[in-house]
Design an enzyme around this catalytic site. Structure first.
Site, PDB file in Angstrom:
ATOM      1  N   ASN A 158     -24.870 -14.631   7.497  1.00 26.95           N
ATOM      2  CA  ASN A 158     -25.108 -13.802   8.954  1.00 26.95           C
ATOM      3  C   ASN A 158     -26.293 -14.009   9.564  1.00 26.95           C
ATOM      4  OD1 ASN A 158     -25.585 -12.074   6.491  1.00 26.95           O
ATOM      5  ND2 ASN A 158     -26.157 -10.741   7.927  1.00 26.95           N
ATOM      6  N   HIS A 208     -14.644  -6.464  14.301  1.00 25.11           N
ATOM      7  CA  HIS A 208     -15.533  -6.551  15.562  1.00 25.11           C
ATOM      8  C   HIS A 208     -16.368  -7.742  15.360  1.00 25.11           C
ATOM      9  CE1 HIS A 208     -19.642  -5.352  13.758  1.00 25.11           C
ATOM     10  NE2 HIS A 208     -18.865  -4.798  12.608  1.00 25.11           N
ATOM     11  N   CYS A 332     -28.680  -5.251  10.814  1.00 24.63           N
ATOM     12  CA  CYS A 332     -28.824  -4.062   9.880  1.00 24.63           C
ATOM     13  C   CYS A 332     -30.042  -4.013   9.233  1.00 24.63           C
ATOM     14  CB  CYS A 332     -27.821  -4.522   8.803  1.00 24.63           C
ATOM     15  SG  CYS A 332     -26.285  -4.822   9.066  1.00 24.63           S
TER      16      CYS A 332
HETATM   17  C1  PLP Z   1     -21.122  -7.401   9.770  1.00 26.88           C
HETATM   18  C2  PLP Z   1     -21.197  -8.026   8.141  1.00 26.88           C
HETATM   19  C3  PLP Z   1     -20.734  -7.018   7.148  1.00 26.88           C
HETATM   20  C4  PLP Z   1     -20.456  -5.564   7.414  1.00 26.88           C
HETATM   21  O1  PLP Z   1     -19.436  -5.439   8.478  1.00 26.88           O
HETATM   22  P1  PLP Z   1     -19.154  -4.104   9.160  1.00 26.88           P
HETATM   23  O2  PLP Z   1     -17.584  -4.380   9.803  1.00 26.88           O
HETATM   24  O3  PLP Z   1     -19.910  -4.085  10.042  1.00 26.88           O
HETATM   25  O4  PLP Z   1     -19.092  -2.861   7.977  1.00 26.88           O
HETATM   26  C5  PLP Z   1     -20.571  -7.524   6.097  1.00 26.88           C
HETATM   27  N1  PLP Z   1     -20.996  -8.810   5.753  1.00 26.88           N
HETATM   28  C6  PLP Z   1     -21.475  -9.496   6.725  1.00 26.88           C
HETATM   29  C7  PLP Z   1     -21.778 -11.123   6.172  1.00 26.88           C
HETATM   30  C8  PLP Z   1     -21.515  -9.227   7.745  1.00 26.88           C
HETATM   31  O5  PLP Z   1     -21.898  -9.965   8.817  1.00 26.88           O
END
Ligand code: PLP
Length: 386
Positions: A158, A208, A332
Site C-alpha cells: 500500500n 472502499h 493508518c
Molecule cells: C486499506 C488496507 C487494509 C485495511 O482495509 P480496511 O477495509 O480499511 O480495513 C488492509 N491491507 C491493506 C494492504 C490496505 O491497503
C-alpha cells in the site's frame, strides 16, 4: 474553513487510502437503503429480495477471481478479513505448530494480528524485503519449519506499490503443505487475480479501495481449508461470520467489482501510463529525488517518491493548500513515526526518507491533475529547500 473549501478544485491523489464511490455503485445501493430493507434471513418477500441480492454479489465477486461463490465470505473490510485469516488459521492448526511467516512491510492489520499471536505464544518470522520492497521466495522457503502453519504475504504494498512474487511463494507453500494467505486489498480490482492461477488459499479485499462503499469487504477461503468462525452468533455466512448482513454495502461492493473487472485491461494500461508520466515528470523536473518501490512490478496507480532534505509533513501541508491530497505513506500511520516503517525497511537513506510523498491515482485522475501536482511539488519543494 479548510483550504480545500476555499479553492474549489481538489486533486485527489490518495486512492490507496480510500477511493471515491462511483455513481453507479451508489445507484445500485440506493434501493437497499430504502424500500428493499429486508433482513436476508427472513421468510417473506423482502427477505428473499435481499437474499438474492446478496448471492448475486457473491457470484459476481467469485467470477472476478475465478473462484466459487461458496468460497467468498463477506466481512466488514480488509482489516477484518486479515484478522480472521491470520488469527483463525493460527488457532485451527495449533496442534500442528505455532509458527507463522510474514514480511516486515505488511499492513498493520497483519502485523498487529501477528503481534497479538506472539503474546499468545506463537512464533512469527518477519521476513526482510530488498531495496525495492520485494520479498524473496527463497527466503520464504528457508523460513519454513516443521511447525509452520501459515504464510501471509501481501499481493501489492500500500505504500510503495511493489507487487510481491505471490505466484512463486504460493507454489512453495503448496509444496511444503503450508497454507498461504495474501492481503490483496490494494491489488484486487487493480490487477487481474485468478485463484485458479495463483496458488493462494485465502485472500483479503476491501470495497472502499476500489470505488465501493466503506465498511465492507470479503475473505476468499479456498474450498477444503478448515477455518473457524470469526464472529459467533447466527448462521449468516455459513455460521462463520455471524451478524445481519450489510446488504447495501455488499450490493455496492458487487457493483464496484463488476465495474472494475469490466474496465480492468484498459484501466491498468491507462493508469500505468499516467503513473509513469508522473514519475518521469518528477524525476526530470525536481532534483535530488528517489523513486521508491519496484519500477515495473508495481501497482498501476502508485507513485512513491522521496525528496532529499525536505520535511514530508510540511510538504503535505503545502500541497493541501494547493488543493492536492497526497500522503506521507499509509493513512493508518498518521501521528506515529515521522518515517514510515515500510520506507525504513527499503533502506531509503534518512535524508531522503523524511521527505517521502505517496501519490496514488485512480480512473478519475487526469493528465492535468498530474501536471498541477508536479507544478505544486516543484514550487513547494523549492520553498522548503531554501
Ligand atoms: C486499506 C488496507 C487494509 C485495511 O482495509 P480496511 O477495509 O480499511 O480495513 C488492509 N491491507 C491493506 C494492504 C490496505 O491497503
Amino acid at each position: 474553513m479548510s483550504s480545500i473549501e476555499n479553492k474549489g478544485k481538489v486533486i485527489y491523489l490518495d486512492n490507496a487510502a480510500t477511493t471515491k464511490m462511483s455513481e453507479e455503485v451508489k445507484e445500485a445501493m440506493d434501493p437497499y437503503l430504502e424500500e428493499k430493507f429486508g433482513n436476508a434471513s427472513t421468510m417473506y418477500g423482502y427477505g428473499e429480495t435481499s437474499r438474492q441480492a446478496l448471492e448475486k454479489a457473491r457470484k459476481t465477486i467469485a467470477g472476478t477471481l475465478e473462484a466459487k461463490p461458496s468460497e467468498i465470505f463477506f466481512t466488514s473490510g480488509g482489516s477484518e478479513s486479515d484478522n480472521w485469516a491470520v488469527k483463525c488459521i493460527a488457532g485451527e492448526y495449533k496442534h500442528k505448530g505455532k509458527h507463522i511467516i510474514t514480511s516486515k512491510i505488511e499492513h498493520h492489520a497483519i502485523l498487529n494480528s501477528c503481534k497479538y499471536l506472539e503474546e499468545l505464544g506463537y512464533e512469527v518470522t518477519y521476513l526482510d524485503v530488498d531495496e525495492y520492497g520485494m520479498v524473496s521466495p527463497e527466503a520464504v522457503y528457508r523460513a519454513i519449519r516443521e511447525d509452520t502453519t501459515l504464510i501471509t504475504i501481501m499481493f501489492g504494498n500500500n505504500e510503495v506499490g511493489t507487487i510481491e512474487p505471490v505466484f512463486s511463494i504460493g507454489k512453495i507453500a503448496r509444496e511444503k503443505d503450508v497454507l498461504f494467505h495474501t492481503d490483496a486489498v490494494q491489488a484486487y480490482a487493480q490487477v487481474p487475480i485468478s485463484v485458479r492461477h495463483y496458488p493462494v488459499d485465502l485472500l483479503s479485499a476491501s470495497a472502499h479501495k476500489f470505488h465501493g462503499p466503506k465498511g465492507v469487504g470479503f475473505l476468499y477461503i479456498r474450498e477444503g481449508v478448515q477455518i473457524p468462525s470469526f464472529i459467533h452468533g447466527g448462521s449468516q455466512e455459513k455460521g462463520k461470520r455471524a451478524g445481519t448482513e450489510n446488504i447495501a454495502g455488499i450490493v455496492g461492493m458487487g457493483k464496484a467489482a463488476e465495474l472494475a473487472a469490466k474496465g480492468m485491461r484498459a484501466g491498468m494500461y491507462r493508469e500505468t501510463m499516467l503513473r509513469n508520466y508522473l514519475i518521469e515528470k518528477i524525476v526530470h523536473e525536481i532534483p535530488d529525488v528517489r523513486v521508491n518501490g519496484h519500477r515495473t512490478k508495481r501497482l498501476p496507480g502508485n507513485v512513491s517518491v522521496s525528496f532529499k532534505g525536505v520535511d514530508g509533513a510540511s510538504l503535505l501541508i503545502l500541497l493541501d493548500e494547493d488543493g492536492i491530497c497526497a500522503s506521507g505513506g499509509s493513512a493508518c500511520n498518521t501521528g506515529e513515526s515521522r518515517i514510515s516503517y515500510v520506507i525504513k525497511e527499503l533502506g531509503v537513506p534518512e535524508d531522503y526518507a523524511a521527505g517521502t510523498v505517496r501519490m496514488t491515482l485512480s480512473r478519475d485522475t487526469g493528465r492535468s491533475d498530474i501536471d498541477a501536482a508536479v507544478e505544486s511539488l516543484k514550487r513547494n519543494i523549492d520553498r522548503l529547500r531554501d
